[in-house]
Design an enzyme around this catalytic site. Structure first.
Site, PDB file in Angstrom:
ATOM      1  CD  GLU A  25      -1.047  -5.893   5.141  1.00 19.93           C
ATOM      2  OE1 GLU A  25      -1.165  -4.692   5.458  1.00 19.93           O
ATOM      3  OE2 GLU A  25      -1.040  -6.278   3.946  1.00 19.93           O
TER       4      GLU A  25
ATOM      5  CG  HIS B  60      -3.689  -3.367   3.009  1.00 17.09           C
ATOM      6  ND1 HIS B  60      -2.627  -3.002   3.819  1.00 17.09           N
ATOM      7  CD2 HIS B  60      -4.248  -2.211   2.578  1.00 17.09           C
ATOM      8  CE1 HIS B  60      -2.552  -1.678   3.868  1.00 17.09           C
ATOM      9  NE2 HIS B  60      -3.519  -1.176   3.131  1.00 17.09           N
TER      10      HIS B  60
ATOM     11  CB  CYS C 288      -0.991  -0.029   1.167  1.00 16.54           C
ATOM     12  SG  CYS C 288      -2.367   1.156   0.950  1.00 16.54           S
TER      13      CYS C 288
END
Length: 242
Positions: A189, A187, A99
């Site tokens: 994660e 993202h 990001c």
């Protein structure tokens, strides 16, 4: 590949929720990327905490996190981060940017970044993969769904960088430069609950309107990100398996 050493360059303040459930954003990344025998450290670069020059060579790779700050800004820590990234590039250290990390990496190699022309992208987005050897090697499908939460983007990259993926809203969803730099706008994660809490935070801070918050939550509830594929991609890149 045990025995390797990595560092997270933390560019955001931990929310109370993420701190309580995951041990902060550092914990989120470690949960996704760490394997047995590895050492992982964190440097809170947004608070001015950077690795010493003599420490850098001891790391096999670095991960740059998301942030509430603009990667096109000139805050003191952002300028210092750009200097570090140029150094890591020259050393051919593995760097994975997520990001904000994706955007600041693009800027560090000479690309252009700024506000996204399409506005906020919040929810779960289908990303289309351009033909590339890394996707062939990993046996990836032609598209992957990923959690997104951004209003900035990489506009343009230098010729030596390769655009690996795009979406209907964002022209550069992923890029690679050499075999040591990888930027991902989404993202991988994040879990869905992290994003749902983040949407509430953005709305409470008047950064997004209620209609956008509701629409984003609906998108989150309606689909699932391809977390396993993204984890495989990120770990394979970071640990030199490609």
């Amino acid at each position: 590949m045990g025995g390797q050493k990595f560092a997270v360059l933390l560019c955001a303040d931990d929310s109370d929720y993420v701190k309580k459930i995951y041990g902060g954003y550092y914990g989120v990344f470690v949960r996704m990327l760490k394997e047995e025998g590895e050492d992982w450290d964190v440097f809170r670069v947004a608070k001015g905490e950077f690795p010493d020059e003599n420490e850098i060579d001891g790391y096999d790779g670095f991960v740059i996190t998301g942030s509430c700050n603009d990667a096109h800004g000139n805050d003191n820590w952002i300028c210092k981060l750009l200097i570090l990234l140029k150094k890591l590039d020259a050393m051919k250290k593995k760097v994975l940017g997520i990001c904000f990390g994706h955007q600041i990496l693009g800027r560090s190699i000479g690309g252009k970044i700024g506000r996204a022309s399409a506005g906020w992208d919040i929810g779960i987005t289908k990303v289309h993969l351009n033909p590339s050897n890394i996707f062939t090697y990993l046996k990836m499908p032609t598209s992957l769904s990923v959690i997104e939460c951004h209003r900035d983007e990489v506009w343009e990259l230098p010729p030596e960088a390769e655009v690996l993926a795009w979406s209907n809203k964002t022209g550069i969803e992923m890029f690679q430069c050499g075999d040591h730099i990888l930027g991902i706008q989404g993202h991988p994660e994040y879990t869905k609950d992290i994003l749902l809490h983040l949407i509430d935070r953005l709305f409470c801070r008047n950064l997004i309107e209620e209609s956008l918050a509701k629409d984003a939550k609906h998108k989150v509830e309606a689909s699932e990100p391809d977390r396993e594929a993204w984890t495989k991609l990120c770990t394979s890149f970071l640990k030199g398996r490609l």
